[in-house]
Design a protein around this motif. Structure first.
Motif, PDB file in Angstrom:
ATOM      1  N   LYS A 176       0.683  -1.204  -0.046  1.00  0.00           N
ATOM      2  CA  LYS A 176      -0.048   0.132   0.092  1.00  0.00           C
ATOM      3  C   LYS A 176       0.856   1.205   0.027  1.00  0.00           C
ATOM      4  O   LYS A 176       0.452   2.118  -0.678  1.00  0.00           O
ATOM      5  N   THR A 177       1.926   1.137   0.878  1.00  0.00           N
ATOM      6  CA  THR A 177       2.769   2.156   0.926  1.00  0.00           C
ATOM      7  C   THR A 177       3.640   2.614  -0.347  1.00  0.00           C
ATOM      8  O   THR A 177       3.678   3.472  -0.984  1.00  0.00           O
ATOM      9  N   ASN A 188       2.553   1.795  -3.485  1.00  0.00           N
ATOM     10  CA  ASN A 188       1.878   2.523  -4.383  1.00  0.00           C
ATOM     11  C   ASN A 188       1.566   3.834  -4.089  1.00  0.00           C
ATOM     12  O   ASN A 188       1.235   4.668  -5.051  1.00  0.00           O
ATOM     13  N   LYS A 189       1.503   4.422  -2.925  1.00  0.00           N
ATOM     14  CA  LYS A 189       1.492   5.804  -2.611  1.00  0.00           C
ATOM     15  C   LYS A 189       2.707   6.358  -3.149  1.00  0.00           C
ATOM     16  O   LYS A 189       2.540   7.499  -3.655  1.00  0.00           O
TER      17      LYS A 189
END
Length: 334
Positions: free
Chosen positions: A156-157, A159-160
């Motif tokens: 998730k990080t 993709n950020k």
């Protein structure tokens, strides 16, 4: 008819193809199977291949398909020669293999190549503000590679970081977790804790004795004592501390202590729990415990049992140090 004499740069064409043999040099006949194309549902037979020369750039391995009415040049086949192909609103530019992208921030969309074609997966739509940005889905190998490069960062990080263009060189792709990172799986495992007993299984004094020897100490006593032997009764938590000059004195002190304390308390020592040190595990102690019928339990290194013995030993160190400075001649009780 005008297209028969023109070459079309086609990103959806898997291979160079032409229907006009006159453009081909170094022609050779081959049996290349069949190819399907628009306007002719039956497709056409690949009967040969050759080269179309344009000066600076030659198109090699061009298939000859007699039924084809166009000259198609495959973008993927040009990229196989390390060339880059750029399309804009006025022209198509084929760049040399030495071309390098100056600024990654100028890249708005990356489309992966699959089956010699470049196609956008419309399912991977990532909203950003009021805009909708399309990111190509990273392969499983790419996801694993960047996951390890970034110190096993969660996806998730990652993709950020991609959406914010915060890491130079990080591909603008959508990374997905396939749950195959063995290091992350093992890192999240929890060791089962040893639950404490609500009731003590020992019902009599001297039934179980915990003992440990520590030293050398940094400071010698006035009598040159450098070791300390700690014995704790599991039932009463009563502790005895003995000061030794050498480790060799351990066996003699323990034998005298056990005989004396059994006569004093009128109970028998049944179990001794200690580590595998040679001061406890030697011929003299083996013969003594066998004669007295005492069971010995040796703890394994870095186990909760041994850690518990060490904790009990450390609790007595401060008081033992005070007594050691006084250099008492008799064993000190706590």
């Amino acid at each position: 008819m005008d297209l028969q004499d023109q070459g079309v740069i086609d990103s959806g064409c898997s291979r160079h193809m032409t229907g006009n043999m006159s453009y081909l040099t170094d022609y050779e006949e081959i049996d290349g199977g069949y190819v399907a194309f628009g306007g002719n549902p039956k497709g056409g037979k690949i009967t040969g291949k050759g080269t179309i020369k344009t000066g600076n750039l030659d198109f090699e391995n061009v298939y000859f398909v007699r039924e084809l009415k166009f000259n198609l040049f495959s973008v993927s086949q040009m990229c196989d020669k390390k060339n880059s192909v750029l399309f804009n609103d006025t022209e198509c530019i084929v760049l040399s293999p030495n071309f390098k992208l100056i600024d990654e921030s100028q890249v708005l969309l990356r489309v992966p190549r699959k089956n010699n074609m470049y196609s956008v997966d419309l399912k991977n739509i990532v909203p950003k503000g009021g805009l909708t940005c399309l990111f190509a889905k990273a392969t499983s190998d790419e996801s694993k590679l960047w996951h390890r490069r970034l110190g096993h960062l969660n996806f998730k990080t990652m993709n950020k970081l991609v959406k914010g263009n915060l890491v130079r060189g990080l591909p603008s792709k959508l990374f997905e977790n396939d749950q195959t990172c063995v290091a992350c799986q093992k890192g999240k495992q929890h060791r089962a804790s040893c639950k404490s007993k609500t009731e003590n299984s020992i019902s009599l004094p001297l039934h179980l004795l915990h003992m440990d020897l520590f030293g050398l100490t940094f400071v010698k006593s006035l009598k040159k004592k450098m070791y300390c032997l700690v014995v704790t009764d599991d039932y009463s938590r009563f502790t005895w501390v003995f000061f030794l000059a050498t480790k060799d004195e351990t066996s003699g002190i323990l034998k005298s202590f056990i005989i004396g304390i059994e006569n004093l308390v009128d109970h028998k020592v049944k179990v001794i729990r200690c580590d595998n040190g040679t001061e406890f595990k030697n011929r003299e102690m083996n013969q003594f415990c066998e004669m007295k019928g005492i069971l010995r339990q040796f703890s394994v290194a870095r186990t909760p049992q041994q850690n518990g013995v060490a904790e009990r030993r450390n609790r007595t160190l401060i008081e033992a140090a005070r007594t050691m400075l006084a250099d008492s001649k008799l064993p000190t009780t706590f």
